[in-house]
Design a protein around this motif. Sequence first.
Motif, PDB file in Angstrom:
ATOM      1  N   PRO A 102       0.821  -1.216   0.000  1.00  0.00           N
ATOM      2  CA  PRO A 102       0.000   0.000   0.000  1.00  0.00           C
ATOM      3  C   PRO A 102       0.855   1.266   0.000  1.00  0.00           C
ATOM      4  O   PRO A 102       1.936   1.294   0.587  1.00  0.00           O
ATOM      5  N   ARG A 103       0.350   2.270  -0.685  1.00  0.00           N
ATOM      6  CA  ARG A 103       0.958   3.607  -0.642  1.00  0.00           C
ATOM      7  C   ARG A 103       0.010   4.499   0.147  1.00  0.00           C
ATOM      8  O   ARG A 103      -1.105   4.764  -0.293  1.00  0.00           O
ATOM      9  N   VAL A 104       0.441   4.929   1.324  1.00  0.00           N
ATOM     10  CA  VAL A 104      -0.433   5.698   2.219  1.00  0.00           C
ATOM     11  C   VAL A 104       0.026   7.145   2.296  1.00  0.00           C
ATOM     12  O   VAL A 104      -0.662   8.065   1.871  1.00  0.00           O
ATOM     13  N   ASN A 105       1.185   7.364   2.854  1.00  0.00           N
ATOM     14  CA  ASN A 105       1.862   8.663   2.874  1.00  0.00           C
ATOM     15  C   ASN A 105       3.337   8.354   3.056  1.00  0.00           C
ATOM     16  O   ASN A 105       3.704   7.223   3.434  1.00  0.00           O
ATOM     17  N   PRO A 106       4.234   9.290   2.754  1.00  0.00           N
ATOM     18  CA  PRO A 106       5.673   8.977   2.789  1.00  0.00           C
ATOM     19  C   PRO A 106       6.152   8.379   4.104  1.00  0.00           C
ATOM     20  O   PRO A 106       6.991   7.468   4.108  1.00  0.00           O
ATOM     21  N   LEU A 107       5.614   8.846   5.220  1.00  0.00           N
ATOM     22  CA  LEU A 107       6.065   8.372   6.522  1.00  0.00           C
ATOM     23  C   LEU A 107       5.618   6.932   6.772  1.00  0.00           C
ATOM     24  O   LEU A 107       6.409   6.083   7.185  1.00  0.00           O
ATOM     25  N   THR A 108       4.354   6.644   6.482  1.00  0.00           N
ATOM     26  CA  THR A 108       3.843   5.283   6.652  1.00  0.00           C
ATOM     27  C   THR A 108       4.495   4.328   5.660  1.00  0.00           C
ATOM     28  O   THR A 108       4.863   3.193   6.010  1.00  0.00           O
ATOM     29  N   ASP A 109       4.649   4.786   4.413  1.00  0.00           N
ATOM     30  CA  ASP A 109       5.274   3.937   3.402  1.00  0.00           C
ATOM     31  C   ASP A 109       6.695   3.556   3.800  1.00  0.00           C
ATOM     32  O   ASP A 109       7.128   2.417   3.579  1.00  0.00           O
ATOM     33  N   LEU A 110       7.382   4.511   4.401  1.00  0.00           N
ATOM     34  CA  LEU A 110       8.773   4.261   4.790  1.00  0.00           C
ATOM     35  C   LEU A 110       8.855   3.158   5.842  1.00  0.00           C
ATOM     36  O   LEU A 110       9.631   2.208   5.708  1.00  0.00           O
ATOM     37  N   TYR A 111       8.033   3.250   6.888  1.00  0.00           N
ATOM     38  CA  TYR A 111       8.168   2.230   7.937  1.00  0.00           C
ATOM     39  C   TYR A 111       7.605   0.886   7.488  1.00  0.00           C
ATOM     40  O   TYR A 111       8.094  -0.165   7.914  1.00  0.00           O
ATOM     41  N   ASN A 112       6.605   0.893   6.608  1.00  0.00           N
ATOM     42  CA  ASN A 112       6.129  -0.375   6.059  1.00  0.00           C
ATOM     43  C   ASN A 112       7.237  -1.074   5.262  1.00  0.00           C
ATOM     44  O   ASN A 112       7.407  -2.292   5.343  1.00  0.00           O
TER      45      ASN A 112
END
Length: 242
Positions: A102-112
């Motif tokens: 999933p692409r959520v937002n840069p911060l969430t994408d980074l930790y995923n």
Amino acid sequence: MDALHDALSGAQVEPAVFGLRPDYRALLIAVDGLEPGSSDGTSAALIESAEASARAALAKGPVEDLPHVAAWRDAYRAFGAKPQRTRNSLEALLRRAASGLPRVNPLTDLYNAVSVLHQVPLGGEDLSRYQGPPRLLRASGAEPFDTVVDGAELVEHPEVGEVVWCDDAGVTCRRWNWRQARRTQLTEHTTTAVFILDALDPMSDDELAATADELVAHLAHLGPSVTSARRLIRAGDAERHD
């Protein structure tokens, strides 16, 4: 930096949780100075790398046979959850890799992406929305959990004995690392966050620390003055702060 240490100093893992899994370790990282809206595209490239890594891992066998996924399935069974129905966050992400993470937002994408690359459950939340310190405990069943079901906002409650992360206002994450609350979720406006890395054997302390180091290194690119602090909590161990 003192404020970040203070934010982590009250964090707790209750003995009842260690009673289920004495090998459990929680590594908490508090970060300030984030400007996730100004991402330079690092998170997008990292997610693509994580997708490739997941596909390579799953080409060797089913996701449930990966050592850390298998350990978390056992941990879920220990408090009565059915891992086939409610998958830990790591397994859920790995299963989505074939069709794309999933692409959520840069911060969430980074930790995923870091979660998948290192095969460790990893959650991130807006620290400014916390009321009191994070605590991992076995639920009484009365704790509120705000979520969305079929597009409608809803307050649920965990099952008695379920392992949940909480603050003073209620549950922030159900079933150890399954689903996060809406109240503390990261957004494109988040500037201060807390990340929780959940480790079981066979993941070593060195591997856990290396995962944290990579996460912090990537987060440092999300603002010109990003600062961080971390704390490791494990059974029978003294508090550790960096």
